[in-house]
Design a protein around this motif. Structure first.
Motif, PDB file in Angstrom:
ATOM      1  N   ASP A 104      31.763  44.948  37.436  1.00 57.95           N
ATOM      2  CA  ASP A 104      30.337  44.432  37.378  1.00 57.95           C
ATOM      3  C   ASP A 104      29.667  44.736  35.935  1.00 57.95           C
ATOM      4  O   ASP A 104      29.435  45.997  35.729  1.00 57.95           O
ATOM      5  N   PHE A 137      37.017  46.617  46.088  1.00 58.68           N
ATOM      6  CA  PHE A 137      38.062  45.854  46.409  1.00 58.68           C
ATOM      7  C   PHE A 137      38.156  45.103  47.658  1.00 58.68           C
ATOM      8  O   PHE A 137      38.366  45.777  48.812  1.00 58.68           O
ATOM      9  N   ASN A 138      38.312  43.861  47.608  1.00 62.65           N
ATOM     10  CA  ASN A 138      38.052  43.060  48.689  1.00 62.65           C
ATOM     11  C   ASN A 138      38.909  41.858  48.495  1.00 62.65           C
ATOM     12  O   ASN A 138      39.251  41.296  47.239  1.00 62.65           O
ATOM     13  N   ASP A 164      37.920  38.387  48.107  1.00 65.35           N
ATOM     14  CA  ASP A 164      37.226  37.571  46.967  1.00 65.35           C
ATOM     15  C   ASP A 164      37.443  38.247  45.670  1.00 65.35           C
ATOM     16  O   ASP A 164      37.487  37.519  44.555  1.00 65.35           O
ATOM     17  N   ASN A 165      37.270  39.612  45.597  1.00 60.82           N
ATOM     18  CA  ASN A 165      37.278  40.254  44.216  1.00 60.82           C
ATOM     19  C   ASN A 165      38.799  40.063  43.652  1.00 60.82           C
ATOM     20  O   ASN A 165      38.902  40.681  42.386  1.00 60.82           O
ATOM     21  N   ARG A 187      37.341  43.237  36.865  1.00 56.06           N
ATOM     22  CA  ARG A 187      37.148  44.262  38.164  1.00 56.06           C
ATOM     23  C   ARG A 187      35.931  44.924  38.013  1.00 56.06           C
ATOM     24  O   ARG A 187      35.469  45.296  38.898  1.00 56.06           O
ATOM     25  N   ARG A 226      38.811  37.779  40.459  1.00 57.82           N
ATOM     26  CA  ARG A 226      37.831  37.997  39.234  1.00 57.82           C
ATOM     27  C   ARG A 226      38.697  38.156  38.143  1.00 57.82           C
ATOM     28  O   ARG A 226      39.617  38.807  37.928  1.00 57.82           O
ATOM     29  N   SER A 276      33.566  46.907  40.992  1.00 57.63           N
ATOM     30  CA  SER A 276      33.243  46.101  42.194  1.00 57.63           C
ATOM     31  C   SER A 276      34.423  46.671  43.517  1.00 57.63           C
ATOM     32  O   SER A 276      35.472  47.252  43.207  1.00 57.63           O
ATOM     33  N   ASP A 334      39.954  52.845  42.389  1.00 60.49           N
ATOM     34  CA  ASP A 334      41.077  51.739  41.801  1.00 60.49           C
ATOM     35  C   ASP A 334      42.377  51.662  42.599  1.00 60.49           C
ATOM     36  O   ASP A 334      43.085  52.637  42.321  1.00 60.49           O
TER      37      ASP A 334
END
Length: 820
Positions: free
Chosen positions: A589, A577-578, A580-581, A587, A584, A575, A642
């Protein structure tokens, strides 16, 4: 002597109106006067004026039938009675009914000989009939009270009707106007226009014109369309809308120019088959290709709604040439070129979309799409999201949902479109799901405050052979069983939500890569604690009262490391990197990878809310991850994306939304990498919209290593500016410019000009649609020119579907008054 006397009086009275005004021959200025037009030069209205409506028709907007409504007759001069059941009134004579008023210089009333009731009225002189949204002025008229009809001679008229573009004031002239009991107007030797009566730009001239406001359509025979009294088009028959009701008939043709395909003329025919389904048939005559036939059927039933769409062109001449030229220009494209060369020049597209809701729990979805070749949307696509897509979705599913249960069974696949202008080095085909079955259970707020979830997902992934290497792609079944338990609680005002989940995944594979097993099992626990607090206080900012919130959030995540290289990647990716994430629990999807973690996320959000309305003025959030252990699990050993692969502290991530004024707004997010002192990704956009016809958007987007260009991974770096700007009351400019800084070339862009007046509008748009790269990696564009004319109350002329979908998809907040 009495008889002669009465006759003499009638003759004298008639002589007073022996030369009545022929209203259908009057100049524009006098027509406007008699129709009640009031000029308002400083008005913001496009028409710079309005029609005056007297009180009697404003109060009663639905007058009763002429033959049965109560009648009141008045005059300010003498009245003459005769023994022949007729009465003559002159002066300002008025016949009134609720919501209806008829006036004349002289009226002769005649009774029925048997019933002695009023049967006819002959009106002479300045005859005027008013109803709500309707006015007819003539030199002579006959009212038949038995039939409920009125016939006017040498008349002018105006009516207010609901058109697809809003309220329209129609006016015109006619040698004869007949109003029947259903209020339908039949006009002979008539004109029709929605312009101001004192400045008529266009009008329709017709030998016979029928205006049925109740049914919502108009019919015209032997039609001449004139522009400033100059004939520009002739049609033997024309049908046009007088409301939003749908009627069968030809629509206005469309016209487009493309530097690839040449000129295109589209002739559409609309079929209103039933109240719940209709069809649109179109023949597109394309100079360099041939004839493209289109058919679209829409339907709604008690349980379903959907659309069927089909397009077909036989013997596409330009496609034949493109196949031949590509064989010479792209000799190294291998299977992609081979597929192009062997594609048929009989080309088409089919789609079916259907949603069915059987009851409150069960529903289904069907979305089928098919094109005969990979270049159909490239040549004929008018939707930007279809033109730029290389995966054509096909899916069918049935689902069930209730308070605690959710069930889904689905088959899903893609038709992969590969073009020689793309930079393809690997097979871009997606896995098919044949089938996918989900069964989930949700039990919140159980005994002891616990909540339980059980998510079960089964998928069989299918795939064709790699088009480049011809080797078999790994396929197989995946079953993921994921129980979860949580216990939300509040402690001293702090919301605390601990959660434990254990995804258990089973694989049974075929065609595994060497060294990998066809069977795999993985079970890993994931534990997290999410806690947050909301504090508020009143603040005064620039003399305005607001409520400020302060919302700290602490999120802990733990998951053990396990080597998962023996598991095939079916549908899993990392996903972005922001902000909202960062919260999670995985990491990645998809279920093919469970990311290891032992980390704490700290975040803070603050908002400004208007104290009176509660509307959000400002929202600012920042956050950062502190890893107690660096990440060890990656996809294909890729560590670039990452941030915690080599560091214990993630970039500082922030996002903001700010409504500066009711017209200005700004949004942005950014990730700042302290270790490398650089921005990893950021986006920023602003919008200015002072009114519905003016909007300006600017956006900048950057993602480190986020773009593919010329077979190399580079940073995604783009600027997008779009606008629709009202220059003055009638003129508006519009455009969109999207520039890819990474590849140093513009993407799809366009610019145009619009003119909008009281009764007509015109739009000219010059567009360049990005199509890919040639063998030398230079951008290829399809240059198209669109022109649209809108005759308000009559329809639009021009390819509205093509250009409108392009503009509305690219200009956020665009108000499209050509959308009829």
């Amino acid at each position: 002597m009495k008889k002669f006397g009465a006759a003499i009086i009638l003759i004298i009275s008639s002589s007073a109106v022996a030369n009545p005004i022929q209203f259908d021959k009057l100049p524009e200025s006098q027509v406007a006067h008699y129709l009640g037009w009031k000029t308002a030069k400083n008005s913001s209205s496009l028409c710079a004026g309005y029609y005056f409506e007297p009180k009697i028709v404003r109060i009663y907007q639905t007058p009763g039938p002429i033959k049965s409504a109560k009648i009141t007759i008045s005059t300010n001069q003498q009245t003459i009675y005769t023994k022949q059941n007729s009465t003559t009134l002159k002066g300002k004579v008025t016949i009134s009914q609720k919501g209806r008023e008829v006036t004349a210089d002289k009226i002769i009333l005649k009774k029925d000989k048997k019933t002695k009731k009023l049967a006819y009225a002959h009106l002479y002189g300045h005859v005027t009939m008013r109803e709500h949204g309707r006015l007819i002025v003539s030199s002579e008229a006959i009212i038949d009270f038995k039939k409920g009809t009125i016939i006017f001679k040498h008349a002018i008229y105006r009516i207010t009707t609901v058109s697809p573009t809003g309220l329209a004031n129609v006016f015109g002239r006619a040698a004869t106007v007949e109003r029947d009991s259903s209020k339908t107007l039949t006009l002979l030797n008539a004109t029709y226009s929605t312009c101001q009566p004192n400045a008529c730009t266009w009008q329709v001239r017709s030998s016979k014109l029928k205006l049925n406001s109740h049914a919502g359509y108009g019919k015209a025979y032997n039609v001449a369309l004139t522009l400033k009294k100059m004939p520009i088009a002739y049609l033997p028959y024309l049908r046009f809308p007088l409301g939003k009701k749908r009627k069968s008939g030809f629509l206005f043709p469309s016209a487009t120019y493309s530097n690839k395909s040449g000129f295109s003329l589209g002739i559409p025919y609309y079929l209103n088959l039933a109240p719940n389904y209709d069809a649109l048939l179109t023949a597109d005559i394309i100079t360099k290709r041939g004839v493209l036939g289109k058919a679209e059927v829409r339907y709604i039933t008690q349980t379903s709604q959907g659309k069927i769409h089909a397009e077909y062109i036989p013997d596409d001449r330009l496609f034949k040439k493109y196949q031949k030229d590509s064989a010479q220009n792209y000799p190294t494209k291998g299977p992609v070129l081979s597929k192009l060369v062997h594609s048929s020049d009989n080309r088409g597209y089919f789609s079916w979309y259907n949603q069915t809701k059987f009851n409150q729990n069960w529903q289904s979805l069907i979305n089928l799409n098919y094109v005969t070749d990979d270049y159909f949307f490239y040549d004929f696509g008018n939707k930007p999201w279809l033109i730029n897509s290389d995966q054509l979705l096909n899916q069918a599913e049935i689902s069930y949902s209730s308070q605690n249960w959710y069930f889904l069974t689905r088959v899903l696949g893609f038709q992969t479109l590969r073009q020689i202008t793309q930079n393809l080095t690997t097979d871009n085909a997606q896995y098919r799901r044949l089938p996918q079955v989900d069964l989930n259970l949700n039990l919140p707020h159980q005994k002891g405050g616990f909540s339980y979830q059980l998510n079960n997902d089964f998928v069989y992934f299918d795939h064709s052979r790699d088009i480049f290497t011809k080797r078999a792609i790994t396929t197989g079944a995946r079953l993921n069983i994921q129980p979860e338990i949580s216990r939300p609680t509040m402690l001293h005002g702090v919301n605390i939500d601990p959660e434990l989940q254990v995804p258990i995944t089973f694989y049974q594979l075929q065609h595994s890569t060497p060294g990998m097993s066809n069977f795999a099992t993985r079970a890993l626990p994931i534990f997290d604690i999410d806690s947050n607090l909301e504090l508020t206080r009143p603040v005064n900012v620039f003399h305005n009262q607001y409520t400020q919130t302060l919302e700290p959030r602490l999120f802990y995540l733990w998951a053990p490391y396990e080597n998962q290289d023996n598991i095939t990647l079916f549908d899993t990716d990392l996903s972005p990197f922001n902000f909202d994430n960062m919260f999670r629990t995985n990491r990645f999807d998809g279920y093919d990878r469970i990311g290891d973690a032992n980390q704490v996320t700290l975040a803070l959000t603050s908002k400004l809310l208007d104290s009176n309305t509660g509307i959000e003025k400002l929202s600012v959030s920042i956050g950062q991850i502190f890893a107690l252990k660096r990440h060890d699990l990656f996809i294909n050993n890729e560590k670039l994306l990452d941030p915690l692969a080599n560091h214990f502290i993630s970039p500082l991530v922030g996002q903001m939304t700010y409504y500066l004024t009711p017209h200005w707004s700004a949004t942005g997010d950014m990730a700042w990498d302290f270790s490398k002192r650089r921005i990893n990704n950021d986006s920023f956009s602003i919008q200015y919209q002072p009114n519905q016809n003016t909007v300006f958007n600017f956006g900048y987007y950057f993602i480190k290593n986020g773009d593919m260009f010329a077979n190399n991974t580079v940073s995604l770096n783009r600027i997008d500016t779009s606008f629709a700007w009202q220059l003055q009351k009638h003129w508006r400019i519009l455009g969109d410019w999207n520039y890819n800084i990474s590849s140093k070339n513009a993407q799809t862009y366009f610019y145009g000009l619009e003119y909008n007046s009281c009764c007509w509008a015109v739009r000219l748009v010059n567009s360049n649609l990005f199509r890919g790269y040639d063998p030398k990696n230079k951008p290829i564009f399809d240059h198209r020119i669109y022109i649209q004319f809108l005759l308000k109350g009559l329809g639009n002329i021009g390819n509205s579907d093509n250009v409108s979908s392009l503009i509305t998809s690219r200009i956020n907040g665009f108000n499209n008054y050509f959308d009829t």
